[in-house]
Scaffold this motif. Structure first.
Motif, PDB file in Angstrom:
ATOM      1  N   MET A   1       0.915  -1.153  -0.124  1.00 57.99           N
ATOM      2  CA  MET A   1      -0.237  -0.101  -0.118  1.00 57.99           C
ATOM      3  C   MET A   1       0.983   1.123  -0.026  1.00 57.99           C
ATOM      4  N   THR A   2       0.524   2.111  -0.845  1.00 54.83           N
ATOM      5  CA  THR A   2       1.206   3.426  -0.964  1.00 54.83           C
ATOM      6  C   THR A   2       0.534   4.439  -0.081  1.00 54.83           C
ATOM      7  N   PHE A   3       1.209   5.190   0.649  1.00 56.86           N
ATOM      8  CA  PHE A   3       0.417   6.052   1.625  1.00 56.86           C
ATOM      9  C   PHE A   3       0.765   7.499   1.321  1.00 56.86           C
ATOM     10  N   SER A   4      -0.267   8.211   1.076  1.00 51.06           N
ATOM     11  CA  SER A   4      -0.159   9.720   0.579  1.00 51.06           C
ATOM     12  C   SER A   4       0.382  10.519   1.812  1.00 51.06           C
ATOM     13  N   VAL A   5       1.362  11.434   1.395  1.00 45.43           N
ATOM     14  CA  VAL A   5       2.076  12.301   2.415  1.00 45.43           C
ATOM     15  C   VAL A   5       1.894  13.643   1.892  1.00 45.43           C
ATOM     16  N   SER A   6       1.192  14.346   3.271  1.00 43.69           N
ATOM     17  CA  SER A   6       1.375  15.819   3.328  1.00 43.69           C
ATOM     18  C   SER A   6       2.455  16.329   3.993  1.00 43.69           C
ATOM     19  N   VAL A   7       3.287  17.127   3.375  1.00 43.83           N
ATOM     20  CA  VAL A   7       4.350  17.762   4.008  1.00 43.83           C
ATOM     21  C   VAL A   7       4.302  19.307   4.765  1.00 43.83           C
ATOM     22  N   VAL A   8       4.335  19.452   5.939  1.00 43.50           N
ATOM     23  CA  VAL A   8       4.242  20.747   6.334  1.00 43.50           C
ATOM     24  C   VAL A   8       5.525  21.395   6.820  1.00 43.50           C
ATOM     25  N   VAL A   9       5.873  22.468   6.439  1.00 47.37           N
ATOM     26  CA  VAL A   9       6.879  23.133   6.769  1.00 47.37           C
ATOM     27  C   VAL A   9       6.519  24.562   7.594  1.00 47.37           C
ATOM     28  N   ILE A  10       7.200  24.684   8.809  1.00 48.99           N
ATOM     29  CA  ILE A  10       6.855  25.770   9.716  1.00 48.99           C
ATOM     30  C   ILE A  10       7.967  26.670   9.388  1.00 48.99           C
ATOM     31  N   THR A  11       7.579  27.977   9.618  1.00 52.63           N
ATOM     32  CA  THR A  11       8.602  28.995   9.501  1.00 52.63           C
ATOM     33  C   THR A  11       8.293  30.314  10.424  1.00 52.63           C
ATOM     34  N   TYR A  12       9.333  30.987  10.505  1.00 52.95           N
ATOM     35  CA  TYR A  12       9.171  32.257  10.919  1.00 52.95           C
ATOM     36  C   TYR A  12      10.443  33.030  10.601  1.00 52.95           C
ATOM     37  N   ALA A  13       9.859  34.224   9.823  1.00 55.95           N
ATOM     38  CA  ALA A  13      10.941  35.408   9.355  1.00 55.95           C
ATOM     39  C   ALA A  13      12.336  34.565   8.521  1.00 55.95           C
ATOM     40  N   ARG A  14      12.054  33.759   8.006  1.00 57.73           N
ATOM     41  CA  ARG A  14      13.298  33.069   7.185  1.00 57.73           C
ATOM     42  C   ARG A  14      13.033  32.696   5.771  1.00 57.73           C
ATOM     43  N   PRO A  15      12.653  33.762   4.832  1.00 61.74           N
ATOM     44  CA  PRO A  15      12.064  33.295   3.675  1.00 61.74           C
ATOM     45  C   PRO A  15      13.194  32.632   2.922  1.00 61.74           C
ATOM     46  N   GLN A  16      14.546  32.958   3.109  1.00 60.20           N
ATOM     47  CA  GLN A  16      15.724  32.448   2.312  1.00 60.20           C
ATOM     48  C   GLN A  16      15.717  30.969   2.564  1.00 60.20           C
ATOM     49  N   PHE A  17      15.466  30.640   3.930  1.00 59.77           N
ATOM     50  CA  PHE A  17      15.573  29.180   4.109  1.00 59.77           C
ATOM     51  C   PHE A  17      14.445  28.491   3.495  1.00 59.77           C
ATOM     52  N   VAL A  18      13.172  29.072   3.479  1.00 50.61           N
ATOM     53  CA  VAL A  18      11.922  28.407   2.973  1.00 50.61           C
ATOM     54  C   VAL A  18      12.261  28.079   1.459  1.00 50.61           C
ATOM     55  N   ARG A  19      12.944  29.230   0.869  1.00 52.48           N
ATOM     56  CA  ARG A  19      13.082  28.928  -0.857  1.00 52.48           C
ATOM     57  C   ARG A  19      14.052  27.603  -0.745  1.00 52.48           C
ATOM     58  N   VAL A  37       3.146  25.402   3.803  1.00 48.53           N
ATOM     59  CA  VAL A  37       4.006  26.184   4.572  1.00 48.53           C
ATOM     60  C   VAL A  37       3.153  26.949   5.588  1.00 48.53           C
ATOM     61  N   VAL A  38       3.461  26.723   6.922  1.00 48.10           N
ATOM     62  CA  VAL A  38       2.886  27.609   7.778  1.00 48.10           C
ATOM     63  C   VAL A  38       3.757  28.831   8.378  1.00 48.10           C
ATOM     64  N   ASP A  39       3.389  29.778   7.915  1.00 47.05           N
ATOM     65  CA  ASP A  39       4.025  31.048   8.290  1.00 47.05           C
ATOM     66  C   ASP A  39       3.542  31.953   9.515  1.00 47.05           C
ATOM     67  N   ALA A  40       4.443  32.351  10.618  1.00 48.76           N
ATOM     68  CA  ALA A  40       4.220  32.973  11.672  1.00 48.76           C
ATOM     69  C   ALA A  40       4.923  34.420  11.655  1.00 48.76           C
ATOM     70  N   SER A  41       5.438  34.642  10.522  1.00 46.73           N
ATOM     71  CA  SER A  41       6.290  35.735  10.380  1.00 46.73           C
ATOM     72  C   SER A  41       5.669  37.283  10.645  1.00 46.73           C
ATOM     73  N   PRO A  42       6.403  38.336  10.864  1.00 44.32           N
ATOM     74  CA  PRO A  42       5.508  39.643  11.055  1.00 44.32           C
ATOM     75  C   PRO A  42       5.431  39.992   9.793  1.00 44.32           C
ATOM     76  N   ASP A  43       5.766  39.637   8.740  1.00 43.45           N
ATOM     77  CA  ASP A  43       5.668  40.307   7.320  1.00 43.45           C
ATOM     78  C   ASP A  43       5.252  39.427   6.317  1.00 43.45           C
ATOM     79  N   ASP A  44       4.967  39.818   4.935  1.00 45.67           N
ATOM     80  CA  ASP A  44       4.394  38.892   4.031  1.00 45.67           C
ATOM     81  C   ASP A  44       5.482  38.648   3.239  1.00 45.67           C
ATOM     82  N   ARG A  45       7.228  38.576   3.523  1.00 41.90           N
ATOM     83  CA  ARG A  45       8.097  38.233   2.541  1.00 41.90           C
ATOM     84  C   ARG A  45       8.003  36.705   1.985  1.00 41.90           C
TER      85      ARG A  45
END
Length: 326
Positions: A1-19, A37-45
């Protein structure tokens, strides 16, 4: 059986790492079901970057800001639709076969969580702590050693937040991911793991599911392993043990005593620094000698965190009961 996988990336004010993180996810030999991607940053970058460069990736907002990593994980988990939900940090860069290797242990229906190895580029980490990877010790302490490579899948007590996954159904059954691990967010991933173990599930460490962990500290205040870190390490650990096992469990009192005994290390270090000679025999600077008692402030931070953990644990347990979260 092949399981579907959701990948969740959490971040805070580090768009360069997210890229970079998303670029590596884009090179997986088997693509995930979805990336969130779940973003807790204080801006929209970060939001703008993902929308422009990774239009297939969904971005969710955590308005609670810094120090709320478990809340970000819960936001991602609540939105995920895959059979498996995998969590990685924004500074964890996956190998091409990461997802395939992460899936394999789930062929055993008893397995509810699979964690992978995180390479930090530290010499000798592959063999350090091979016998104590992800363990809950009898005195209540938790071991890490997630950079070690035992060469096979092994059962563990808890997983590393930068590279961990869970059956979505199992995580739903225990009420999802609990917050209230502030500061450096220490112990929040262990809370998930230990609760699943208490519910009868099996957690395993799959060293072949590898990420390259840059491990740069978040810019939410303080430095890694500073006194703030030490305070929250002890505070959150007491909260963790109280929430998962209850105040009457032996692990709570054993952890208190192990923490108190551990402070003797700072006293010994102070005495060594106060000595007139360095390890190489050279004369120790006078200013270094007279300032040696400063090391004891680290013990103060740890003991203050230990004490603070008790009212915090009481409040957290009360909230858990009110919300019906086990």
């Amino acid at each position: 059986m092949t399981f579907s996988v959701s990948v969740v990336v959490i971040t805070y004010a580090r768009p360069q790492f997210v890229r970079t993180c998303l670029e590596h996810l884009g090179r997986l030999e088997s693509p995930p079901h979805e990336i969130i991607v779940v973003d807790a940053s204080p801006d929209d970058r970060t939001k703008i970057l993902v929308a422009e460069e990774f239009p297939h990736v969904r971005v969710l907002r955590n308005d609670l800001g810094p120090g709320t990593m478990p809340e970000s994980r819960q936001i991602g988990f609540a939105d995920a639709t895959g059979d498996i939900v995998a969590f990685i940090d924004d500074d964890a860069y996956v190998d091409p076969d990461w997802l395939d290797e992460l899936r394999k242990p789930y062929a055993d229906p008893a397995v509810v969580g699979v964690g992978g190895r995180a390479s930090n580029g530290i010499k000798g980490e592959e063999t350090k702590g091979l016998g104590e990877i992800g363990r809950l010790l009898p005195d209540g302490r938790l071991t890490g050693n997630f950079g070690a490579n035992p060469g096979r899948v092994i059962e563990v007590d808890h997983l590393l937040g930068a590279n961990m996954s869970f059956r979505r159904s199992a995580l739903q059954a225990i009420g999802g991911i609990r917050g209230n691990y502030p500061g450096t967010c220490l112990c929040e991933e262990s809370d998930i793991s230990l609760r699943l173990k208490r519910a009868g599930g099996t957690l395993v460490f799959q060293p072949a599911a590898l990420v390259r962990h840059v491990a740069a500290p978040y810019t939410s205040g303080g430095k890694r392993f500073d006194r703030r870190y030490l305070y929250y390490a002890r505070r959150n650990h007491i909260v963790l043990l109280a929430r998962v096992y209850g105040w009457g469990h032996p692990l709570v009192r054993r952890y208190v005593w192990s923490t108190i005994r551990a402070q003797s290390d700072y006293v010994w270090e102070m005495l060594v620094r106060f000595g007139p000679r360095m390890a190489d025999g050279s004369r120790r600077p006078f200013v270094r000698r007279i300032t040696s008692p400063v090391i004891l402030t680290r013990a103060v931070a740890e003991l203050a965190g230990l004490v603070a953990g008790f009212p915090a644990g009481w409040i957290a347990r009360r909230r858990d009961r009110a919300m019906g979260v086990g």
